[in-house]
Enzyme design. Structure first.
Site, PDB file in Angstrom:
ATOM      1  N   GLY A  97      67.848 -17.767   8.965  1.00 50.54           N
ATOM      2  CA  GLY A  97      69.168 -17.912   9.557  1.00 50.54           C
ATOM      3  C   GLY A  97      69.699 -16.592  10.078  1.00 50.54           C
ATOM      4  N   GLY A 156      67.902 -13.754   8.321  1.00 48.70           N
ATOM      5  CA  GLY A 156      66.476 -13.950   8.521  1.00 48.70           C
ATOM      6  C   GLY A 156      66.008 -13.618   9.931  1.00 48.70           C
ATOM      7  N   ASP A 173      61.927 -22.013   5.853  1.00 50.23           N
ATOM      8  CA  ASP A 173      63.331 -22.416   5.987  1.00 50.23           C
ATOM      9  C   ASP A 173      63.372 -23.929   6.156  1.00 50.23           C
ATOM     10  OD1 ASP A 173      66.019 -22.994   7.168  1.00 50.23           O
ATOM     11  OD2 ASP A 173      66.192 -20.814   7.087  1.00 50.23           O
ATOM     12  N   ASN A 175      74.852 -22.110  15.297  1.00 49.90           N
ATOM     13  CA  ASN A 175      74.026 -20.954  14.920  1.00 49.90           C
ATOM     14  C   ASN A 175      73.874 -19.952  16.061  1.00 49.90           C
ATOM     15  OD1 ASN A 175      71.782 -23.286  13.335  1.00 49.90           O
ATOM     16  ND2 ASN A 175      73.519 -22.255  12.405  1.00 49.90           N
ATOM     17  N   ASP A 190      71.365 -18.581   1.788  1.00 51.58           N
ATOM     18  CA  ASP A 190      72.809 -18.770   1.817  1.00 51.58           C
ATOM     19  C   ASP A 190      73.311 -19.676   0.699  1.00 51.58           C
ATOM     20  OD1 ASP A 190      71.845 -21.219   2.565  1.00 51.58           O
ATOM     21  OD2 ASP A 190      72.925 -21.338   4.470  1.00 51.58           O
ATOM     22  N   ALA A 229      71.524 -21.845  -5.593  1.00 57.55           N
ATOM     23  CA  ALA A 229      70.424 -22.575  -6.245  1.00 57.55           C
ATOM     24  C   ALA A 229      69.073 -22.037  -5.796  1.00 57.55           C
ATOM     25  CB  ALA A 229      70.543 -24.064  -5.952  1.00 57.55           C
ATOM     26  N   ARG A 283      68.484 -19.078  -4.453  1.00 58.00           N
ATOM     27  CA  ARG A 283      68.356 -17.685  -4.917  1.00 58.00           C
ATOM     28  C   ARG A 283      67.885 -17.647  -6.368  1.00 58.00           C
ATOM     29  NH1 ARG A 283      73.283 -16.602  -1.573  1.00 58.00           N
ATOM     30  NH2 ARG A 283      72.744 -14.915  -0.123  1.00 58.00           N
ATOM     31  N   CYS A 290      95.619 -33.575 -11.209  1.00 58.30           N
ATOM     32  CA  CYS A 290      96.965 -34.065 -10.925  1.00 58.30           C
ATOM     33  C   CYS A 290      97.548 -33.405  -9.675  1.00 58.30           C
ATOM     34  CB  CYS A 290      97.879 -33.847 -12.132  1.00 58.30           C
ATOM     35  SG  CYS A 290      97.946 -32.151 -12.736  1.00 58.30           S
TER      36      CYS A 290
END
Length: 437
Positions: free
Chosen positions: A20, A23, A42, A50, A111, A114, A116, A167
């Site tokens: 991305g 990258g 990727d 992008n 980005d 998880a 990472r 609430c």
């Protein structure tokens, strides 16, 4: 200190995880520096959004694999490079510890946390150096992780995503983000996977609605008992109406709001909400409003969002029908009908609670937890990754640094200070500043 060359750049095998914003810059830097054996992975495909910062991609590439297009574009810089592209998730079991052991160095350009965490654990298990990186607007970081020598990515706790009391979301929203979260909950209740912690109906057990704790407890128990007997889920009720937009509208923005008004203690120090009625709005003369600015940056009127609400529900209803009985949709900020639904529902609720409505662009940024990406920051971070990578390849791990920016302001200048801090047990650092007067 003299360099101890572990291997030449042309034979050093490196893995880049992510193609991305960072990258793209990183892949270009690697081949221009002399790295020839690169594998990039990727999961994503290229989106129009992008193109303003991921310069390896063009409009003609929209809808194609980021990894594959990035490979083809980078080969134009260095045709002799040996690049392998994977359009896949790094968390796929195929990319196991043995896969990671094929590389001398792994570079993260991810980005999400998880992925990472996963790459961090795989590199520790394979005993392969990892260069971790990330950006957030003008800020960013680069650090080298090596088993037995440095902290790992998960050694320090990371900030958790901000949450809001139920609430507040259901009864007394006071900020646009409260309405946006409510609208995302509503999407799941109507079209996605229902979650009891994401209820959108008025919260009858709100402790602020009663001065008497016993009364609050009794009201909550009565609500649960009533629910066991008569209550059906939001999705079941919506299905029973055929996802009729007018009925859904009046339930959410009229009936539920009128019920909230009966909880009068909530409005003693707040401005009370104003219910909306679909049929009244439909009969009201609608003056022609000339839209200003780009489509996604326009803020519509109340009836404009009513129409968007209707159109998005009809589209999402069709998608459910195409998928078959029991199907569920997953909210995605890049899915146009889903974003339209959240934009319309959130803005209508903002209007009801006397807040300034937001554009589709603003809603997408907040609903998707998007931090603006800046091409210059990505370029700086990618350059620093390669600088640290050269140290690793040269066997100089003791000279590696963690790099983080710090904001500095004064009456004379605004600056971003990039600070190099030791990742090992060293005692010195230095700072450089990019100053704009």
């Amino acid at each position: 200190m003299s360099y101890v060359c572990v291997c030449s750049l042309s034979t050093c095998r490196v893995l880049v995880v992510g193609a991305g914003g960072i990258g793209c810059e990183l892949l270009k830097n690697l081949v221009l520096t002399g790295f020839k054996n690169i594998e990039v992975i990727d999961l994503d495909i290229i989106d129009v959004s992008n193109l303003n910062r991921q310069f390896l991609f063009q409009k003609k590439h929209v809808g194609k694999s980021k990894a594959q297009v990035a490979k083809e574009s980078v080969l134009q810089f260095c045709p002799t490079a040996n690049i392998t592209a994977y359009h896949d998730s790094i968390m796929n079991p195929d990319y196991n510890v043995e896969f990671f052991r094929n590389f001398m160095l792994v570079m993260n350009a991810l980005d999400n946390r998880a992925a990472r965490n996963h790459v961090n654990r795989m590199c520790l298990a394979a005993d392969i150096p990892l260069i971790e990186s990330g950006t957030a607007g003008y800020l960013g970081q680069v650090t080298v992780i090596k088993k037995g020598l440095t902290e790992c990515y998960e050694c320090q706790p990371k900030p958790t995503q901000k949450t809001f009391p139920g609430c507040t979301i259901r009864n007394t929203p006071s900020e646009p983000i409260h309405c946006i979260v409510w609208a995302k909950y509503l999407f799941n209740q109507l079209f996605g996977e229902e979650d009891a912690d994401q209820e959108v109906s008025p919260d009858t057990a709100d402790p602020e609605a009663s001065w008497n704790p016993a009364e609050t407890e009794a009201r909550a128990m009565a609500s649960e008992t009533d629910g066991d007997i008569k209550r059906v889920s939001t999705k079941e009720w919506a299905r029973s109406t055929g996802y009729d937009p007018a009925k859904l509208f009046n339930k959410l923005f009229k009936d539920d709001i009128m019920y909230l008004l009966t909880m009068d203690k909530l409005w003693k120090k707040r401005k009370a909400p104003l219910p909306l009625d679909w049929h009244q709005l439909e009969r009201r003369p609608q003056g022609e409003v000339k839209a200003v600015g780009l489509k996604d940056q326009q803020v519509l009127g109340v009836w404009g969002y009513c129409q968007l609400f209707q159109h998005s529900i009809e589209t999402l209803r069709s998608e459910l029908q195409e998928k078959g009985d029991g199907a569920e949709l997953v909210w995605d900020k890049d899915d146009a009908p889903a974003l339209d639904f959240v934009t319309a529902a959130a803005n209508l609720r903002m209007h009801i609670f006397s807040m300034t409505m937001k554009s589709r662009f603003d809603i997408k940024s907040m609903a998707g937890n998007i931090i603006p990406a800046i091409a210059t920051t990505n370029a700086i971070i990618a350059g620093l990754i390669v600088m640290e990578g050269l140290k690793v390849v040269s066997g100089e791990l003791e000279s590696c640094r963690t790099v983080r920016p710090q904001r500095h302001t004064s009456s004379r200048c605004r600056a971003i200070l990039w600070r190099w801090s030791p990742v090992l047990n060293l005692t010195y650092h230095f700072t450089v500043a990019n100053v704009s007067f």
